[in-house]
Design a protein around this motif. Structure first.
Motif, mmCIF file in Angstrom:
data_model
loop_
_atom_site.group_PDB
_atom_site.id
_atom_site.type_symbol
_atom_site.label_atom_id
_atom_site.label_comp_id
_atom_site.label_asym_id
_atom_site.label_seq_id
_atom_site.Cartn_x
_atom_site.Cartn_y
_atom_site.Cartn_z
ATOM 1 N N GLY A 22 0.807 -1.097 -0.033
ATOM 2 C CA GLY A 22 -0.064 -0.218 0.152
ATOM 3 C C GLY A 22 0.807 1.311 0.047
ATOM 4 N N GLU A 62 -1.450 4.208 0.779
ATOM 5 C CA GLU A 62 -2.482 4.684 1.835
ATOM 6 C C GLU A 62 -2.405 3.713 2.942
ATOM 7 O OE1 GLU A 62 -5.800 5.065 -0.779
ATOM 8 O OE2 GLU A 62 -5.427 7.279 -1.078
ATOM 9 N N LEU A 102 -1.570 6.818 -10.296
ATOM 10 C CA LEU A 102 -1.702 6.460 -9.062
ATOM 11 C C LEU A 102 -2.777 7.399 -8.057
ATOM 12 C CD1 LEU A 102 1.772 6.136 -7.648
ATOM 13 C CD2 LEU A 102 0.034 4.624 -7.320
ATOM 14 N N SER A 103 -3.198 8.560 -9.035
ATOM 15 C CA SER A 103 -4.351 9.321 -8.141
ATOM 16 C C SER A 103 -5.383 8.736 -8.171
ATOM 17 C CB SER A 103 -4.215 10.792 -8.913
ATOM 18 O OG SER A 103 -4.563 10.823 -10.189
ATOM 19 N N THR A 120 -3.219 -4.325 1.406
ATOM 20 C CA THR A 120 -4.693 -4.735 1.083
ATOM 21 C C THR A 120 -4.740 -6.203 0.722
ATOM 22 O OG1 THR A 120 -5.055 -2.699 0.563
ATOM 23 C CG2 THR A 120 -6.590 -4.208 0.169
ATOM 24 N N HIS A 148 -10.780 1.304 -8.802
ATOM 25 C CA HIS A 148 -11.073 0.600 -9.836
ATOM 26 C C HIS A 148 -12.402 0.540 -10.377
ATOM 27 C CE1 HIS A 148 -10.063 -2.563 -12.946
ATOM 28 N NE2 HIS A 148 -11.284 -3.086 -12.177
ATOM 29 N N SER A 172 -2.308 -3.483 -11.055
ATOM 30 C CA SER A 172 -3.233 -2.354 -10.644
ATOM 31 C C SER A 172 -4.014 -2.133 -11.827
ATOM 32 C CB SER A 172 -2.261 -1.483 -9.976
ATOM 33 O OG SER A 172 -1.442 -1.258 -11.052
ATOM 34 N N ASP A 177 -11.953 -0.871 -4.716
ATOM 35 C CA ASP A 177 -11.022 -0.095 -4.104
ATOM 36 C C ASP A 177 -9.873 -0.653 -5.053
ATOM 37 O OD1 ASP A 177 -9.429 1.374 -1.978
ATOM 38 O OD2 ASP A 177 -8.299 -0.493 -2.401
ATOM 39 N N ARG A 178 -8.912 0.473 -5.315
ATOM 40 C CA ARG A 178 -7.746 0.227 -6.262
ATOM 41 C C ARG A 178 -6.747 -1.027 -5.712
ATOM 42 N NH1 ARG A 178 -4.189 3.301 -9.749
ATOM 43 N NH2 ARG A 178 -2.160 2.527 -9.531
ATOM 44 N N ASP A 179 -6.582 -0.888 -4.498
ATOM 45 C CA ASP A 179 -5.651 -1.903 -3.969
ATOM 46 C C ASP A 179 -6.201 -3.218 -3.738
ATOM 47 O OD1 ASP A 179 -3.878 0.335 -3.923
ATOM 48 O OD2 ASP A 179 -4.522 0.698 -1.899
ATOM 49 N N ARG A 208 -7.766 6.136 -7.150
ATOM 50 C CA ARG A 208 -7.888 5.312 -5.948
ATOM 51 C C ARG A 208 -8.853 4.120 -6.180
ATOM 52 N NH1 ARG A 208 -3.191 5.082 -5.188
ATOM 53 N NH2 ARG A 208 -3.888 3.445 -3.492
#
Ligand SMILES: [Zn+2]
Length: 314
Positions: A96, A98, A261-262, A102, A266, A247, A275-277, A264
């Motif tokens: 992560g 953030e 990366l901005s 995950t 998907h 990702s 959530d992207r992660d 967040r």
């Protein structure tokens, strides 16, 4: 690490007693190559049956340390267990920015922002130090305080890594797929950009610096080595997998959904909003299980021009 002789450490009882009549700490000396006899504070006795193999001398904020690596020849070295990973017994983990990690089941380990929390304190100390006259005793004292503060943070972080690794190992899963990332690569500086007149243009470094800090903060390398060791001890397996495209690809329908990366979240044409992660963690598990699709990405030049949020290629 220098090879040490098995008998390099000598411990003898201290003949002097404390004022209250109790025995003082044993006197310990270590024979270091090229240095000779050095008096050491002996924290823990060497357990029975172990021999000293190597030693590492390090300088920390509050003094010098010798770390000894011990060996017990009667114990076989840990060999990774042979476990066949499947959908049920495995877990994917996404590193992560953030969050610390995950998991593919949606579990999250929040990042320990020790560094950031203590940053204010550190900045204050730094400020106070800067105001003191050069070579003054008070300046020196503050410098020492600052480096001790750093040391404390490092210890806290390590403790967190142990706790997080233990938490994962105690889960039901037998196999853990993790990203094989070199954090050094991720924290590399952006190339400076110049216009035709040689004037420097924004290169996105300031945005990346915050990111770098998070990466360093998370200090994956340390965590992974602890995790791999803890898992092996519990008869479980940690497998590093290549995270390419994990990702970007939809974990539900395999479509490539490009996002920088901005972004967040998907969000895919198939209807998956995740959530992207979390999406990435599922994909990491799929890589580990060998069910991740091979993705042909458009050429680099195309990628750099498509900066908008959800660019979906045809
Ligand atoms: Zn999809």
């Amino acid at each position: 690490m220098p090879q040490l002789k098995a008998d390099c450490l000598t411990v003898s009882p201290n003949p002097h007693k404390r004022k209250n009549g109790k025995a003082r700490r044993d006197i310990a000396q270590i024979n270091l190559p090229k240095i000779g006899q050095v008096k050491v504070i002996y924290h823990r006795p060497i357990p029975e049956g172990f021999t000293i193999k190597t030693g590492l001398v390090s300088h920390k904020a509050d003094g010098w340390y010798v770390t000894l690596l011990l060996e017990d020849k009667t114990i076989p070295s840990l060999t990774p267990p042979e476990i066949q990973a499947n959908e049920e017994n495995s877990l994917g983990l996404d590193v992560g920015l953030e969050k610390f990690w995950t998991a593919s089941d949606g579990t999250v380990e929040t990042i320990q922002q020790h560094y950031r929390k203590s940053e204010d304190k550190l900045a204050k100390l730094q400020n106070r130090k800067d105001k003191k006259p050069h070579k003054s005793a008070s300046r020196r004292q503050l410098a020492k305080k600052i480096s001790k503060h750093h040391q404390k943070l490092q210890r806290k972080r390590k403790q967190f890594h142990y706790e997080s690794a233990n938490q994962l190992v105690s889960r039901d899963e037998q196999v853990f797929f993790v990203e094989d990332i070199k954090s050094a690569n991720l924290s590399r500086k952006n190339k400076p950009k110049q216009d035709a007149n040689g004037k420097y243009l924004p290169n996105g470094q300031s945005a990346k610096s915050g990111l770098n800090k998070s990466i360093n903060d998370a200090s994956w390398g340390q965590f992974l080595s602890i995790f791999i060791y803890k898992a092996a001890k519990a008869g479980k397996l940690v497998v590093k997998v290549k995270p390419h495209n994990t990702s970007q690809v939809c974990s539900c329908c395999d479509l490539l959904v490009q996002k920088d990366l901005s972004i967040r979240v998907h969000e895919c044409l198939c209807g998956l909003i995740l959530d992207r992660d979390w999406n990435a963690a599922i994909n990491i598990k799929r890589v580990g299980l060998g069910i991740f699709p091979t993705i042909k990405r458009p050429k680099r030049s195309l990628l750099t021009t498509t900066k908008e949020a959800h660019t979906i290629p045809f």
